[in-house]
Design a protein around this motif. Structure first.
Motif, mmCIF file in Angstrom:
data_model
loop_
_atom_site.group_PDB
_atom_site.id
_atom_site.type_symbol
_atom_site.label_atom_id
_atom_site.label_comp_id
_atom_site.label_asym_id
_atom_site.label_seq_id
_atom_site.Cartn_x
_atom_site.Cartn_y
_atom_site.Cartn_z
ATOM 1 N N ASN A 28 -0.061 -10.157 0.111
ATOM 2 C CA ASN A 28 -0.683 -9.941 1.416
ATOM 3 C C ASN A 28 -2.088 -10.533 1.416
ATOM 4 O OD1 ASN A 28 -1.281 -9.079 3.953
ATOM 5 N ND2 ASN A 28 -0.978 -6.901 3.541
ATOM 6 N N ASN A 29 -2.163 -11.865 1.463
ATOM 7 C CA ASN A 29 -3.451 -12.535 1.402
ATOM 8 C C ASN A 29 -3.978 -12.963 2.770
ATOM 9 O OD1 ASN A 29 -1.677 -14.561 1.953
ATOM 10 N ND2 ASN A 29 -2.031 -15.728 0.083
ATOM 11 N N VAL A 30 -3.312 -12.511 3.821
ATOM 12 C CA VAL A 30 -3.770 -12.824 5.170
ATOM 13 C C VAL A 30 -4.965 -11.948 5.495
ATOM 14 C CG1 VAL A 30 -3.156 -12.874 7.610
ATOM 15 C CG2 VAL A 30 -1.442 -13.447 5.873
ATOM 16 N N GLU A 31 -6.049 -12.570 5.887
ATOM 17 C CA GLU A 31 -7.261 -11.818 6.196
ATOM 18 C C GLU A 31 -7.176 -11.265 7.617
ATOM 19 O OE1 GLU A 31 -9.690 -10.981 4.167
ATOM 20 O OE2 GLU A 31 -8.656 -11.999 2.519
ATOM 21 N N PHE A 32 -7.234 -9.968 7.739
ATOM 22 C CA PHE A 32 -7.270 -9.345 9.054
ATOM 23 C C PHE A 32 -8.099 -8.071 8.952
ATOM 24 C CE2 PHE A 32 -3.466 -7.817 6.868
ATOM 25 C CZ PHE A 32 -3.566 -6.441 7.011
ATOM 26 N N GLU A 33 -8.597 -7.628 10.091
ATOM 27 C CA GLU A 33 -9.431 -6.435 10.139
ATOM 28 C C GLU A 33 -8.823 -5.446 11.121
ATOM 29 O OE1 GLU A 33 -13.377 -6.695 11.973
ATOM 30 O OE2 GLU A 33 -14.194 -5.643 10.231
ATOM 31 N N PHE A 34 -8.640 -4.209 10.694
ATOM 32 C CA PHE A 34 -8.099 -3.180 11.569
ATOM 33 C C PHE A 34 -9.181 -2.735 12.553
ATOM 34 C CE2 PHE A 34 -5.445 -2.231 7.675
ATOM 35 C CZ PHE A 34 -4.263 -2.713 8.211
ATOM 36 N N ASP A 35 -8.824 -2.681 13.835
ATOM 37 C CA ASP A 35 -9.779 -2.202 14.827
ATOM 38 C C ASP A 35 -9.135 -1.233 15.815
ATOM 39 O OD1 ASP A 35 -8.174 -3.918 16.220
ATOM 40 O OD2 ASP A 35 -9.774 -5.280 16.857
ATOM 41 N N GLU A 36 -7.910 -0.789 15.490
ATOM 42 C CA GLU A 36 -7.232 0.229 16.283
ATOM 43 C C GLU A 36 -7.154 1.508 15.453
ATOM 44 O OE1 GLU A 36 -3.476 -1.250 17.519
ATOM 45 O OE2 GLU A 36 -4.273 -3.134 18.288
ATOM 46 N N ILE A 37 -6.466 2.509 15.990
ATOM 47 C CA ILE A 37 -6.269 3.744 15.227
ATOM 48 C C ILE A 37 -5.603 3.401 13.898
ATOM 49 C CG2 ILE A 37 -5.102 5.977 15.154
ATOM 50 C CD1 ILE A 37 -5.220 6.032 18.198
ATOM 51 N N THR A 38 -6.234 3.771 12.804
ATOM 52 C CA THR A 38 -5.750 3.389 11.473
ATOM 53 C C THR A 38 -5.429 4.624 10.648
ATOM 54 O OG1 THR A 38 -7.145 1.414 11.539
ATOM 55 C CG2 THR A 38 -6.254 2.052 9.401
ATOM 56 N N GLN A 39 -4.221 4.665 10.111
ATOM 57 C CA GLN A 39 -3.797 5.752 9.232
ATOM 58 C C GLN A 39 -4.114 5.394 7.788
ATOM 59 O OE1 GLN A 39 0.353 6.800 9.948
ATOM 60 N NE2 GLN A 39 0.151 6.241 12.123
ATOM 61 N N LEU A 40 -4.706 6.314 7.055
ATOM 62 C CA LEU A 40 -5.029 6.113 5.649
ATOM 63 C C LEU A 40 -4.291 7.141 4.817
ATOM 64 C CD1 LEU A 40 -8.943 5.832 5.919
ATOM 65 C CD2 LEU A 40 -7.253 4.057 6.365
ATOM 66 N N ASP A 41 -3.808 6.715 3.683
ATOM 67 C CA ASP A 41 -3.139 7.661 2.791
ATOM 68 C C ASP A 41 -3.029 7.058 1.404
ATOM 69 O OD1 ASP A 41 -1.986 10.154 2.303
ATOM 70 O OD2 ASP A 41 0.044 9.381 2.550
ATOM 71 N N GLU A 42 -2.779 7.895 0.450
ATOM 72 C CA GLU A 42 -2.617 7.464 -0.937
ATOM 73 C C GLU A 42 -1.350 8.092 -1.508
ATOM 74 O OE1 GLU A 42 -3.904 11.402 -0.963
ATOM 75 O OE2 GLU A 42 -4.884 9.722 0.069
ATOM 76 N N THR A 43 -0.781 7.431 -2.491
ATOM 77 C CA THR A 43 0.399 7.963 -3.154
ATOM 78 C C THR A 43 0.328 7.606 -4.620
ATOM 79 O OG1 THR A 43 2.816 8.137 -3.005
ATOM 80 C CG2 THR A 43 1.877 5.929 -2.861
ATOM 81 N N TYR A 44 1.214 8.195 -5.392
ATOM 82 C CA TYR A 44 1.263 7.936 -6.831
ATOM 83 C C TYR A 44 2.664 7.483 -7.197
ATOM 84 C CZ TYR A 44 -3.348 9.964 -7.523
ATOM 85 O OH TYR A 44 -4.706 10.192 -7.481
ATOM 86 N N VAL A 45 2.748 6.327 -7.840
ATOM 87 C CA VAL A 45 4.040 5.740 -8.184
ATOM 88 C C VAL A 45 4.317 5.957 -9.665
ATOM 89 C CG1 VAL A 45 5.382 3.618 -8.294
ATOM 90 C CG2 VAL A 45 3.812 3.999 -6.370
ATOM 91 N N GLY A 46 5.470 6.505 -9.953
ATOM 92 C CA GLY A 46 5.842 6.788 -11.340
ATOM 93 C C GLY A 46 6.933 7.839 -11.361
ATOM 94 N N GLY A 47 7.726 7.835 -12.404
ATOM 95 C CA GLY A 47 8.830 8.783 -12.484
ATOM 96 C C GLY A 47 8.367 10.221 -12.637
ATOM 97 N N LYS A 48 9.244 11.122 -12.227
ATOM 98 C CA LYS A 48 8.946 12.542 -12.374
ATOM 99 C C LYS A 48 9.186 12.974 -13.816
ATOM 100 C CE LYS A 48 10.048 13.721 -7.604
ATOM 101 N NZ LYS A 48 10.877 14.562 -6.703
ATOM 102 N N ASN A 49 8.277 13.790 -14.324
ATOM 103 C CA ASN A 49 8.370 14.231 -15.720
ATOM 104 C C ASN A 49 9.655 15.024 -15.973
ATOM 105 O OD1 ASN A 49 7.046 14.234 -18.313
ATOM 106 N ND2 ASN A 49 6.706 16.422 -18.039
ATOM 107 N N LYS A 50 10.096 15.780 -14.976
ATOM 108 C CA LYS A 50 11.292 16.601 -15.154
ATOM 109 C C LYS A 50 12.557 15.756 -15.296
ATOM 110 C CE LYS A 50 12.042 17.296 -10.181
ATOM 111 N NZ LYS A 50 12.169 18.320 -9.117
#
Length: 321
Positions: free
Chosen positions: A139-161
């Motif tokens: 995703n090397n296209v340069e763009f700037e968000f100027d509308e309502i923007t949702q932010l979130d984070e996640t964690y990638v990796g298998g479950k220990n169980k």
């Protein structure tokens, strides 16, 4: 492969299916013509000096022109493969095109094991082809968000169980950095931007946010502590998930969370395991398909050929971080 001189190539075609693409591009010559039309629009461009002419010298090999040009300005020889993911590759363009079509059209991607069977190449070759394609989808296209923007984070990796007894790591369930990699995402106007980060603290996320989102924009987040100071530069709405609230009027984070679900289902169901070293490329792959989801498969295929500039070499791909 047998040639089909009686087939007239429509280089402006948007193929409706992979079968139509294979029927329309039956050999190396027709594939080359299609690529030249998309990338050069009828006027060969020298990759060394940038000269664009419709009368660069056409060099023949054994009396036949196979796409080798000589620049009239800098005298450099070149083909349409130079400067693309196809450069220095002995794999026929038709196999490359098939791989790109499958890769771009399949919503969750395609594994190297499946591709090696489909193309009759080794699994190592299929993995390298997919890695090159994935790298070019960054995703090397340069763009700037100027509308309502949702932010979130996640964690990638298998479950220990779910790990075997020998591979279990204590105290790693949840958001542990011992076995999981944090990924930060922003979604606005139907476009998503994804970035693998070392952690999800404010000092890591804030510079990314400020670089991609115009100040004064409305941003929507959950109650994660790293977002608390965003109200200094943005109109910040907090959705308190811990209180069972998932929407406040027009404000929610359902869009970016839906993307996380797509990313995780794809990496788990298709690729099964993704190393932290290559995770960013997989994130870029899913972001690319998400951002072009309203395109037809044939349109996305042509766009992928046009944007096939970023070539990574095998030695760089397998190099340690």
């Amino acid at each position: 492969m047998a040639k089909h001189p009686d087939i007239e190539l429509d280089t402006t075609a948007v193929f409706k299916s992979i079968i139509q693409m294979l029927d329309s591009l039956p050999d190396e010559n027709t594939c080359r013509q299609h690529l030249e039309k998309l990338r050069w629009n009828g006027q060969p461009i020298c990759p060394k000096c940038g000269s664009q002419r419709d009368n660069h010298y056409k060099l023949k090999q054994k009396g036949e022109f196979k796409g080798l040009y000589k620049c009239k300005d800098c005298r450099e020889r070149f083909t349409v493969r130079v400067g693309t993911i196809f450069e220095s590759s002995h794999i026929p363009l038709r196999k490359w095109f098939t791989a790109i079509y499958l890769f771009a059209a399949h919503k969750k991607g395609i594994s190297s094991l499946q591709l090696h069977r489909d193309l009759n190449v080794t699994q190592k070759t299929a993995w390298f082809m997919l890695s090159r394609i994935r790298h070019s989808f960054a995703n090397n296209v340069e763009f700037e968000f100027d509308e309502i923007t949702q932010l979130d984070e996640t964690y990638v990796g298998g479950k220990n169980k779910n790990r075997s007894k020998k591979k279990k790591v204590s105290n790693t369930q949840g958001r542990s950095l011992k076995t999981k990699v944090p990924v930060f995402g922003m979604l606005s106007g139907g476009l998503v931007y994804v970035k693998v980060v070392k952690n999800t603290r404010s000092k890591v996320l804030t510079p990314i946010i400020e670089a991609k989102i115009k100040k004064g924009t409305v941003v929507v987040t959950d109650g994660w502590n790293a977002y608390k100071r965003l109200n200094k530069s943005y109109i910040h709405h907090v959705i308190k998930h811990n209180e069972g609230i998932y929407k406040m009027g027009a404000y929610h984070t359902n869009g970016i969370e839906g993307f996380w679900s797509l990313l995780k289902r794809g990496t788990t169901g298709i690729y099964h395991a993704v190393s932290p070293k290559h995770l960013q490329r997989y994130c870029d792959e899913y972001a690319y398909r998400y951002n072009t989801r309203h395109m037809k498969d044939g349109e996305r295929f042509n766009l992928s050929l046009v944007n096939s500039d970023e070539r990574i070499k095998y030695k760089d791909l397998i190099a340690s971080n």
